[in-house]
Design an enzyme around this catalytic site. Structure first.
Site, short mmCIF file in Angstrom:
data_model
loop_
_atom_site.label_atom_id
_atom_site.label_comp_id
_atom_site.label_asym_id
_atom_site.label_seq_id
_atom_site.Cartn_x
_atom_site.Cartn_y
_atom_site.Cartn_z
N SER A 138 -18.00 23.08 -18.70
CA SER A 138 -19.63 22.70 -18.22
C SER A 138 -19.43 23.18 -16.72
O SER A 138 -18.90 23.07 -15.99
CB SER A 138 -19.47 21.19 -18.02
OG SER A 138 -20.51 20.72 -17.64
N GLY A 139 -20.59 23.93 -16.65
CA GLY A 139 -20.93 24.46 -15.40
C GLY A 139 -20.64 25.87 -15.04
O GLY A 139 -21.15 26.58 -14.25
N THR A 143 -25.56 28.44 -20.56
CA THR A 143 -26.92 28.02 -20.89
C THR A 143 -27.67 29.01 -19.97
O THR A 143 -28.74 29.75 -20.76
CB THR A 143 -27.56 26.67 -20.46
OG1 THR A 143 -26.78 25.79 -21.18
CG2 THR A 143 -28.95 26.57 -20.60
N ASN A 188 -22.49 19.67 -13.26
CA ASN A 188 -23.65 20.92 -13.32
C ASN A 188 -24.76 19.94 -13.36
O ASN A 188 -25.01 18.80 -13.92
CB ASN A 188 -23.54 21.29 -14.86
CG ASN A 188 -24.42 22.45 -15.06
OD1 ASN A 188 -25.28 22.78 -14.17
ND2 ASN A 188 -24.44 23.07 -16.19
N SER A 191 -26.89 20.11 -16.72
CA SER A 191 -25.89 19.99 -18.00
C SER A 191 -26.58 20.08 -19.32
O SER A 191 -27.27 18.93 -19.36
CB SER A 191 -24.96 19.16 -17.65
OG SER A 191 -23.62 19.12 -18.64
N SER A 192 -26.15 20.82 -20.29
CA SER A 192 -26.56 20.67 -21.50
C SER A 192 -26.02 19.08 -22.37
O SER A 192 -24.57 19.35 -22.27
CB SER A 192 -26.17 21.52 -22.54
OG SER A 192 -26.59 22.80 -21.98
N GLY A 415 -20.06 22.46 -22.43
CA GLY A 415 -18.71 22.88 -22.49
C GLY A 415 -17.70 21.54 -22.20
O GLY A 415 -18.36 20.50 -21.96
N GLU A 417 -15.10 18.97 -20.90
CA GLU A 417 -15.60 18.31 -19.49
C GLU A 417 -14.70 17.29 -19.21
O GLU A 417 -13.97 16.86 -20.45
CB GLU A 417 -17.00 17.96 -19.32
CG GLU A 417 -17.46 17.06 -20.28
CD GLU A 417 -18.92 16.87 -20.21
OE1 GLU A 417 -19.85 17.57 -19.62
OE2 GLU A 417 -19.22 15.53 -21.06
P1 ATP Z 1 -23.01 22.93 -19.51
O1 ATP Z 1 -21.84 23.02 -20.39
O2 ATP Z 1 -22.94 21.51 -18.53
O3 ATP Z 1 -24.21 22.81 -20.09
P2 ATP Z 1 -23.33 25.46 -18.67
O4 ATP Z 1 -22.11 26.28 -19.05
O5 ATP Z 1 -24.28 25.71 -19.70
O6 ATP Z 1 -22.77 24.27 -18.67
P3 ATP Z 1 -25.19 26.42 -16.71
O7 ATP Z 1 -26.37 25.53 -16.82
O8 ATP Z 1 -25.70 27.80 -17.59
O9 ATP Z 1 -23.79 26.06 -17.16
O10 ATP Z 1 -24.99 26.84 -15.24
C1 ATP Z 1 -24.89 26.09 -14.32
C2 ATP Z 1 -25.53 26.57 -13.16
O11 ATP Z 1 -24.84 27.75 -12.67
C3 ATP Z 1 -27.14 27.03 -13.30
O12 ATP Z 1 -27.93 25.99 -13.39
C4 ATP Z 1 -27.33 28.14 -12.43
O13 ATP Z 1 -27.38 27.44 -10.98
C5 ATP Z 1 -25.75 28.66 -11.99
N1 ATP Z 1 -25.49 29.97 -12.64
C6 ATP Z 1 -25.27 30.10 -13.85
N2 ATP Z 1 -25.17 31.50 -14.66
C7 ATP Z 1 -25.87 32.04 -13.43
C8 ATP Z 1 -26.22 33.47 -13.26
N3 ATP Z 1 -25.85 34.26 -14.18
N4 ATP Z 1 -26.86 33.70 -12.18
C9 ATP Z 1 -27.05 32.72 -11.23
N5 ATP Z 1 -26.90 31.39 -11.27
C10 ATP Z 1 -26.18 30.93 -12.51
MG MG Z 2 -25.34 24.21 -20.72
#
Ligand code: ATP
Ligand code: MG
Length: 723
Positions: A138-139, A143, A188, A191-192, A415, A417
């Site tokens: 997660s994070g 996404t 996050n 977070s999805s 992800g 967690e």
């Molecule tokens: P979860 O499993 O909780 O959904 P996730 O893996 O989908 O987590 P994201 O929501 O994609 O995580 O990323 C978390 C945060 O990290 C984003 O909101 C953003 O602020 C930052 N982030 C992620 N990837 C990037 C990137 N390529 N460039 C800039 N910031 C990023």
């Molecule tokens: Mg996500």
């Protein structure tokens, strides 16, 4: 020098440049030299190029160096490793997209666009289906990665008025689903809280002509409860903060999140990284692009508002100790917005219907029961509305043309967690991540090595940890945790969360990945409460608190709750609670069993496609730019199996194809096989490669396939077409 280039490999495409092989190799060479001279500073862009005996520390050094230079992407062959920069980088512009379009995978620095482009062109040239599995905790950035890929396709695919329409809908489905399905957690801010698999459909010319989304187990419990530091789903705050004055008045809402019980439990309605007001505008616009009519949106926001009102309903106690509702203002709004007579609603929230032999009897609820029934109703309304939303988006993305299409699937799921307190939701999410890791192992480490064996190719096996043992612990028939949980759910009145725990202790107590207070040694006991069980997941230990497991797995909605909803005049609610729905006489499947089946379905979908991987890494827990926590990253490198993947990749063959396919594609290059080859495909391939001058160490002939060690070989063969 070219020998180092040999370590790279690529697909079988013709590229937008018409540069000669020599020019292109020189370009790669220049990149390589630049990379090697700058190596001390910026690291190596493909782990395959690191010293063959790369240690985990060297692997980590490389990631760290690159991270500090804002180089967040690194390859292991065609697998992309991405480290979350936690800051905006200037690498996603239209110019960057153009740079990566139609250019060989290894001719430019690693990028998510390069991967997206490679997948797209492989799909085009081989006319088959693909999927991109994006994983990480997660994070870690899953996404964001999936959005970048979608944006790349939106810009790079051919455009016509019709296609642009589809493109806009594909893109705008994201903010809508995120508003309803994402929330701030401690891990996050976005977070999805649901799993998402999206197919993008392409026609023969590569135009994106449609899409389809499958969603997986939304974390509904968040609607009625949030832990400290967490929020409810974004849409609630967006509506309250951003909703137009007229709309709020019509919905009976005040512009203050603090006034709503369902929004304040986490005590963080305002988050600095989130702008609910502007997100609201984006969602409004997106809804109109994906063809939500005025009445759809009216009904949709009516539902969101009524969930907030429901949360504020308080029950009084009557003289007999039962729950009553006296002239409740909130009831008035729920009744108005859902189009259900006040009396009916009131009865539904304070009584349970019991069917006696000849008549219906209403038994009153205690206040606790009434609160439970109210929350269950709120969760059911939101959960079903979310499913309706996904269906509605799918209708808008549907491609009406029935000609055959190829698809690229994007999998972006919640992800792995671990919180300080983990419940049923984390159990489901982490189980899902185990399944995806299993798929990764099956498709890469295991099948790759099995294939060499099957094809009779000599091979030094690479050992790896297979998490099947944990998947089995969770899902095995009759004795897995899911079965034991379901069994307990079948004993209403007798079973409790604690009897579930005891059953696990009895049946799986000896399992090396399962421990409880009773089973643990002295040291473990200190860290476990009596109501906890701990699983040693592939990605680390997680302690789950059993409280609520049975209840959440049963997900009971009192029957009269459903009946009340069936009387609704709100079109969406009507649709979500159809009168044809079977009543509770037949026991519905439990939540975890439904989830398990949906994951089996997902695995089948994925197994029928060609896989590509993005492995996302979270550099620190503080969501801070510039911080690279060695311990945290090392742990992820380990459990994501990156070192093993590197070893298999380095020792293996970059490319393999069935003799028939290889011959079919390249036979025009050899007069002995073109046009009509009469012998076996393997013999034809033998002739072909002799003609092309392959050296013995460049390839191996398996039982049914040719294996080519280095991409350069294939690159030259592809180039021969252009001469
Ligand atoms: P979860 O499993 O909780 O959904 P996730 O893996 O989908 O987590 P994201 O929501 O994609 O995580 O990323 C978390 C945060 O990290 C984003 O909101 C953003 O602020 C930052 N982030 C992620 N990837 C990037 C990137 N390529 N460039 C800039 N910031 C990023
Ligand atoms: Mg996500």
């Amino acid at each position: 020098m070219l020998s180092s280039v040999q370590k790279r490999y690529w697909g079988t495409h013709t590229f937008k440049t018409s540069r000669s092989l020599e020019e292109r190799c020189n370009q790669i060479l220049r990149n390589m030299e630049a990379s090697l001279t700058a190596r001390d500073r910026v690291g190596i862009q493909d782990f395959v190029l690191l010293d063959p005996h790369t240690s985990e520390s060297a692997f980590l050094d490389n990631l760290r160096k690159r991270f500090h230079e804002n180089l967040i992407y690194t390859y292991i062959g065609t697998l992309l490793v991405s480290v979350n920069p936690y800051k905006e980088l200037d690498i996603y512009s239209k110019k960057q997209m153009d740079t990566y379009m139609g250019v060989n995978f290894f001719e430019l620095p690693p990028h998510i666009y390069a991967l997206a482009d490679n997948v797209f062109r492989t799909m085009q040239s081989e006319f088959n289906n693909h999927f991109i599995l994006i994983s990480g905790e997660s994070g870690a950035g899953k996404t964001e990665a999936s959005k970048k890929i979608l944006q790349f396709y939106a810009v790079s695919c051919p455009s016509t008025k019709l296609l642009n329409n589809v493109r806009d809908r594909l893109l705008l489905s994201n903010p809508v689903l995120e508003a309803f399905g994402n929330a701030k957690t401690l891990k996050n801010d976005n977070s999805s809280r649901f799993g998402k698999y999206m197919d993008i459909q392409f026609d023969h010319q590569g135009g994106a002509v449609g899409g389809h989304i499958l969603s997986y187990l939304l974390e509904k419990s968040r609607v009625v409860h949030q832990n400290h530091g967490e929020r409810n789903f974004h849409i609630f705050y967006q509506l309250v903060e951003g909703g137009e004055e007229d709309l709020l008045r019509w919905l009976g809402l005040e512009r203050n999140c603090k006034n709503y019980r369902y929004l304040v439990q986490g005590d963080c309605a305002k988050v600095s990284s989130i702008n609910d007001k502007s997100d609201w505008k984006t969602v409004r616009k997106a809804l109109s692009v994906i063809e939500f009519s005025e009445s759809d949106t009216e009904h949709l926001f009516g539902i969101i508002a009524s969930v907030l009102h429901l949360g504020n309903i308080k029950f009084d106690v009557d003289a007999r100790g039962y729950a009553t509702l006296n002239n409740n203002q909130e009831m008035h709004w729920v009744s108005k917005l859902l189009g259900i007579p006040n009396q009916v609603l009131q009865q539904g929230l304070t009584h349970r219907k019991i069917e006696a032999k000849t008549e219906e009897v209403f038994s009153p609820f205690s206040v606790d029961h009434a609160v439970y029934a109210r929350d269950a109703l709120a969760k059911a309304i939101y959960g079903r509305t979310f499913n309706w939303l996904v269906n509605k988006i799918n209708e808008s993305l549907a491609n009406k043309d029935s000609s055959r299409k190829t698809v690229i699937g994007l999998l972006d799921i919640y992800g792995f967690e671990v919180f300080s307190v983990n419940s049923f939701e984390q159990f489901c999410i982490n189980y899902c991540n185990e399944k995806l890791q299993q798929l990764f192992i099956e498709l890469t480490l295991k099948s790759e090595q099995e294939e060499y064996e099957m094809e009779g190719i000599e091979w030094e096996p690479v050992p790896y940890f297979n998490n099947k043992i944990i998947c089995d612990l969770v899902e095995e028939k009759f004795r897995g945790i899911i079965s034991l949980l379901d069994e307990e759910c079948l004993r209403p009145g007798e079973a409790t969360d604690i009897t579930f725990l005891e059953k696990m202790e009895e049946k799986i107590g000896g399992h090396p990945h399962f421990v409880t207070h009773k089973l643990g040694d002295q040291k473990t006991r200190k860290t476990l409460d009596r109501g906890d069980f701990r699983l040693l997941h592939y990605a680390g230990e997680v302690t789950y608190c059993v409280v609520g497991f049975l209840d959440k797995n049963n997900d009971l909605l009192y029957r009269n709750g459903k009946e009340v909803m069936r009387q609704s005049k709100n079109a969406i609610i009507k649709h979500c609670f159809p009168s044809t729905e079977p009543d509770s006489k037949r026991r519905p499947e439990t939540v975890v069993t439904q989830f398990k089946s949906s994951l089996v379905g997902l695995t089948e979908i994925l197994m029928s496609k060609e896989p590509w991987y993005v492995r996302c890494i979270k550099p620190n827990e503080a969501k801070q730019p510039g911080h690279f926590n060695d311990v945290l990253v090392r742990h992820q490198v380990k459990y994501l199996g990156l070192m093993e993947h590197l070893r298999v990749r380095r020792a293996g063959f970059a490319y393999r194809r069935k003799y028939e396919i290889f011959l079919q594609r390249y036979k025009p290059l050899c007069p002995d096989t073109w046009p009509n080859w009469k012998g076996t495909a393997a013999e034809g391939v033998q002739l072909l490669i002799k003609h092309l001058g392959y050296k013995p160490d460049e390839y191996k002939m398996g039982r049914t396939k040719i294996f080519i060690r280095h991409p350069r070989t294939l690159f030259a063969t592809e180039d021969a077409f252009q001469v």
